[in-house]
Design a protein around this motif. Sequence first.
Motif, mmCIF file in Angstrom:
data_model
loop_
_atom_site.group_PDB
_atom_site.id
_atom_site.type_symbol
_atom_site.label_atom_id
_atom_site.label_comp_id
_atom_site.label_asym_id
_atom_site.label_seq_id
_atom_site.Cartn_x
_atom_site.Cartn_y
_atom_site.Cartn_z
ATOM 1 N N TRP A 1 36.664 28.402 46.379
ATOM 2 C CA TRP A 1 35.824 29.416 45.746
ATOM 3 C C TRP A 1 36.689 30.494 45.097
ATOM 4 O O TRP A 1 36.338 31.006 44.040
ATOM 5 N N TYR A 2 37.825 30.828 45.706
ATOM 6 C CA TYR A 2 38.714 31.838 45.132
ATOM 7 C C TYR A 2 39.350 31.296 43.853
ATOM 8 O O TYR A 2 39.455 32.010 42.848
ATOM 9 N N GLY A 3 39.748 30.040 43.859
ATOM 10 C CA GLY A 3 40.282 29.415 42.654
ATOM 11 C C GLY A 3 39.264 29.418 41.526
ATOM 12 O O GLY A 3 39.606 29.660 40.365
ATOM 13 N N LEU A 4 38.003 29.181 41.874
ATOM 14 C CA LEU A 4 36.940 29.223 40.869
ATOM 15 C C LEU A 4 36.742 30.641 40.335
ATOM 16 O O LEU A 4 36.501 30.826 39.137
ATOM 17 N N VAL B 1 37.685 34.406 35.827
ATOM 18 C CA VAL B 1 38.341 35.574 35.217
ATOM 19 C C VAL B 1 39.182 35.120 34.021
ATOM 20 O O VAL B 1 39.183 35.780 32.977
ATOM 21 N N ALA B 2 39.883 34.003 34.158
ATOM 22 C CA ALA B 2 40.664 33.473 33.031
ATOM 23 C C ALA B 2 39.730 33.156 31.857
ATOM 24 O O ALA B 2 40.051 33.466 30.701
ATOM 25 N N CYS C 1 47.789 35.453 41.823
ATOM 26 C CA CYS C 1 46.684 35.376 42.795
ATOM 27 C C CYS C 1 46.617 33.990 43.418
ATOM 28 O O CYS C 1 46.549 33.853 44.645
ATOM 29 N N LEU C 2 46.642 32.972 42.580
ATOM 30 C CA LEU C 2 46.524 31.602 43.077
ATOM 31 C C LEU C 2 47.776 31.148 43.814
ATOM 32 O O LEU C 2 47.687 30.557 44.899
ATOM 33 N N CYS C 3 48.937 31.424 43.232
ATOM 34 C CA CYS C 3 50.186 30.961 43.834
ATOM 35 C C CYS C 3 50.445 31.614 45.194
ATOM 36 O O CYS C 3 50.844 30.929 46.144
ATOM 37 N N GLU C 4 50.225 32.906 45.276
ATOM 38 C CA GLU C 4 50.486 33.576 46.549
ATOM 39 C C GLU C 4 49.549 33.081 47.642
ATOM 40 O O GLU C 4 49.977 32.832 48.775
ATOM 41 N N HIS D 1 41.638 37.845 48.520
ATOM 42 C CA HIS D 1 42.169 36.775 49.385
ATOM 43 C C HIS D 1 43.544 37.152 49.941
ATOM 44 O O HIS D 1 44.418 36.300 50.109
ATOM 45 N N THR D 2 43.738 38.450 50.215
ATOM 46 C CA THR D 2 44.938 39.029 50.848
ATOM 47 C C THR D 2 46.260 38.728 50.146
ATOM 48 O O THR D 2 47.304 38.667 50.781
#
Length: 174
Positions: free
Chosen positions: A3-6, A11-12, A56-59, A137-138
Amino acid sequence: MLWYGLLVAAVAGERVAELVVARRNERWSTARGARFYGQGHYPAMVALHTALLAGCLCEVWLAGRPFLSALGGPMLAVFATAQALRWWCISTLGPRWNTQVIVVPGLPLVTAGPYRWMRHPNYVAVAAEGVALPLIHTAWVTATLFTLLNAALLTVRIRCENQALTASATPTAA
């Protein structure tokens, strides 16, 4: 994490939509004799905002950052509020809004919408988003790095924008 990736992908997608609006508005401004300012810092701004999304995604993925509802919930609310402010700014400025510093000489400053209360409300939205999106997502490293780099970039950007708006308000000798 899905869901965070979505959310980050959405946003992209929003950023792509903003670029389409900006390009349309650039044509509108250019047809009215617009002047471009601060072209040197624009690539850095694009890179920083792209790095925010990637970070955001990588971390979250590489560092295994957990979703903590006590942090993620409030940050999601801050993020949503920042998005509302961003689109309020875009709709208030109408065809004068752009991702670049483009000013049509002779047009008065906009003093409606959020511009009634502050000169650069869009940058408040950007700063809030830059903290909130990663912290949903911290991803605290991404939030910290973006905030520091964005502060430096906004120092340049706001100075450039203020100078451009001042220059456009000053009548030029014919």
